[in-house]
Design a protein around this motif. Sequence first.
Motif, PDB file in Angstrom:
ATOM      1  N   ASP A 167       0.818  -1.219   0.000  1.00 22.31           N
ATOM      2  CA  ASP A 167       0.000   0.000   0.000  1.00 22.31           C
ATOM      3  C   ASP A 167       0.849   1.265   0.000  1.00 22.31           C
ATOM      4  O   ASP A 167       0.313   2.377   0.049  1.00 22.31           O
ATOM      5  N   GLY A 168       2.183   1.109  -0.034  1.00 21.32           N
ATOM      6  CA  GLY A 168       3.077   2.262  -0.093  1.00 21.32           C
ATOM      7  C   GLY A 168       3.581   2.738   1.250  1.00 21.32           C
ATOM      8  O   GLY A 168       4.481   3.593   1.311  1.00 21.32           O
ATOM      9  N   SER A 169       3.047   2.211   2.359  1.00 21.61           N
ATOM     10  CA  SER A 169       3.503   2.617   3.687  1.00 21.61           C
ATOM     11  C   SER A 169       4.799   1.892   4.049  1.00 21.61           C
ATOM     12  O   SER A 169       5.176   0.902   3.420  1.00 21.61           O
ATOM     13  N   ASP A 170       5.497   2.416   5.053  1.00 20.95           N
ATOM     14  CA  ASP A 170       6.739   1.794   5.492  1.00 20.95           C
ATOM     15  C   ASP A 170       6.478   0.378   5.983  1.00 20.95           C
ATOM     16  O   ASP A 170       5.484   0.118   6.660  1.00 20.95           O
ATOM     17  N   ASN A 171       7.380  -0.517   5.649  1.00 20.61           N
ATOM     18  CA  ASN A 171       7.260  -1.916   6.036  1.00 20.61           C
ATOM     19  C   ASN A 171       7.981  -2.152   7.366  1.00 20.61           C
ATOM     20  O   ASN A 171       9.215  -2.159   7.407  1.00 20.61           O
ATOM     21  N   PRO A 172       7.259  -2.351   8.463  1.00 14.55           N
ATOM     22  CA  PRO A 172       7.911  -2.539   9.767  1.00 14.55           C
ATOM     23  C   PRO A 172       8.634  -3.882   9.890  1.00 14.55           C
ATOM     24  O   PRO A 172       9.411  -4.082  10.821  1.00 14.55           O
ATOM     25  N   LEU A 173       8.400  -4.801   8.949  1.00 10.57           N
ATOM     26  CA  LEU A 173       9.069  -6.108   8.980  1.00 10.57           C
ATOM     27  C   LEU A 173      10.390  -6.089   8.212  1.00 10.57           C
ATOM     28  O   LEU A 173      11.111  -7.092   8.205  1.00 10.57           O
ATOM     29  N   TRP A 174      10.702  -4.968   7.582  1.00 10.25           N
ATOM     30  CA  TRP A 174      11.909  -4.863   6.761  1.00 10.25           C
ATOM     31  C   TRP A 174      13.157  -5.181   7.582  1.00 10.25           C
ATOM     32  O   TRP A 174      13.399  -4.609   8.624  1.00 10.25           O
ATOM     33  N   ARG A 175      13.907  -6.171   7.098  1.00  9.13           N
ATOM     34  CA  ARG A 175      15.173  -6.600   7.706  1.00  9.13           C
ATOM     35  C   ARG A 175      15.024  -6.995   9.190  1.00  9.13           C
ATOM     36  O   ARG A 175      15.947  -6.839   9.978  1.00  9.13           O
ATOM     37  N   THR A 176      13.849  -7.503   9.544  1.00  5.69           N
ATOM     38  CA  THR A 176      13.710  -8.064  10.890  1.00  5.69           C
ATOM     39  C   THR A 176      14.385  -9.430  10.967  1.00  5.69           C
ATOM     40  O   THR A 176      14.696  -9.918  12.063  1.00  5.69           O
ATOM     41  N   VAL A 177      14.575 -10.067   9.811  1.00  9.01           N
ATOM     42  CA  VAL A 177      15.453 -11.232   9.707  1.00  9.01           C
ATOM     43  C   VAL A 177      16.475 -10.921   8.619  1.00  9.01           C
ATOM     44  O   VAL A 177      16.171 -10.190   7.669  1.00  9.01           O
ATOM     45  N   VAL A 178      17.675 -11.454   8.778  1.00 11.42           N
ATOM     46  CA  VAL A 178      18.753 -11.183   7.826  1.00 11.42           C
ATOM     47  C   VAL A 178      19.427 -12.490   7.433  1.00 11.42           C
ATOM     48  O   VAL A 178      19.333 -13.500   8.141  1.00 11.42           O
ATOM     49  N   LEU A 179      20.115 -12.459   6.312  1.00 11.17           N
ATOM     50  CA  LEU A 179      20.787 -13.655   5.803  1.00 11.17           C
ATOM     51  C   LEU A 179      22.182 -13.771   6.399  1.00 11.17           C
ATOM     52  O   LEU A 179      23.003 -12.869   6.262  1.00 11.17           O
ATOM     53  N   ARG A 180      22.432 -14.892   7.075  1.00  4.77           N
ATOM     54  CA  ARG A 180      23.756 -15.171   7.635  1.00  4.77           C
ATOM     55  C   ARG A 180      24.113 -16.611   7.324  1.00  4.77           C
ATOM     56  O   ARG A 180      23.376 -17.522   7.679  1.00  4.77           O
ATOM     57  N   ASP A 181      25.237 -16.774   6.656  1.00  2.00           N
ATOM     58  CA  ASP A 181      25.705 -18.110   6.267  1.00  2.00           C
ATOM     59  C   ASP A 181      24.634 -18.861   5.483  1.00  2.00           C
ATOM     60  O   ASP A 181      24.428 -20.072   5.656  1.00  2.00           O
ATOM     61  N   GLY A 182      23.918 -18.122   4.627  1.00  9.38           N
ATOM     62  CA  GLY A 182      22.918 -18.744   3.773  1.00  9.38           C
ATOM     63  C   GLY A 182      21.589 -19.041   4.426  1.00  9.38           C
ATOM     64  O   GLY A 182      20.722 -19.667   3.815  1.00  9.38           O
ATOM     65  N   VAL A 183      21.409 -18.592   5.681  1.00  7.58           N
ATOM     66  CA  VAL A 183      20.175 -18.875   6.416  1.00  7.58           C
ATOM     67  C   VAL A 183      19.592 -17.560   6.944  1.00  7.58           C
ATOM     68  O   VAL A 183      20.334 -16.703   7.433  1.00  7.58           O
ATOM     69  N   LEU A 184      18.273 -17.421   6.853  1.00 10.73           N
ATOM     70  CA  LEU A 184      17.627 -16.252   7.430  1.00 10.73           C
ATOM     71  C   LEU A 184      17.515 -16.426   8.940  1.00 10.73           C
ATOM     72  O   LEU A 184      16.954 -17.419   9.421  1.00 10.73           O
ATOM     73  N   VAL A 185      18.055 -15.467   9.680  1.00 12.71           N
ATOM     74  CA  VAL A 185      18.054 -15.547  11.139  1.00 12.71           C
ATOM     75  C   VAL A 185      17.531 -14.239  11.722  1.00 12.71           C
ATOM     76  O   VAL A 185      17.514 -13.209  11.046  1.00 12.71           O
TER      77      VAL A 185
END
Length: 262
Positions: A222-240
Amino acid sequence: MTSRTATIAENATWRGSLNNERDSLANAVRETISSHREYLLDFIHLNEPAPYQTMTLAEWSRSSALQTLIATYSDHIYRNQLTQPRENKPLLSLWAQWYLGLMVPPLLLALLMQERAIDLTPEHFHVEFHETGRAACFWIDVQPDDVLTSCNDAQRISALTTYAMLPVVQALEATGDINGKLIWSNTGYLINWCLGDMIPVLGEGRVAALRQTCFFEKQLADGSDNPLWRTVVLRDGVLVRRTCCQRYRLPDVQQCGDCTLT
């Protein structure tokens, strides 16, 4: 037949048709959840009369009601450590994990596996609280959402974030004891786990696209800021998870097995 009688009959027919539509949708959602993770129905009730003690978000988020719930939960958590200074930040973090941890997974399943979408606005949700003060069970007044039904995955995630989750985070953040970013971090970790669990039914490609939408797009559909953005990140090929949920600071509460601090 008089005009008044005809009007009454038409209204009764309309209400009956609407109730049938609601019950049909509730049954379809129930079957969808049951076919994948039946245990979720232990704490989600669809189109069943809500007990008198249940509350909507508008009711439990009132300052006096929320303070009572948090005080009760604090007494429970610190029951064996009465002299230990109490910390509201990790307490609210864990309280929110209970609330969103019970509400979000079945809604996510319903939105992604069911063609017809339900109305996600908070007034349709009643929550029953455990004697310890945390959420225990949800009673959902199932209403079809024709607009959301026509939406794609990204738009449905946007609606789930905006209408179901955001008001909860805002209510807890308003206490002044916790930053909403911590609750979103916990919730992102939860959603990522749910999506991984749904790979057998949704497929690798669709889940990958959903993860991109949830965690790597700065804006929601809807164009609003995404509060879930980068709440998990990729480390060693796995989202953590990106940050610690702080639960380790509470007495007699186990540290997460994949805590970022270990």
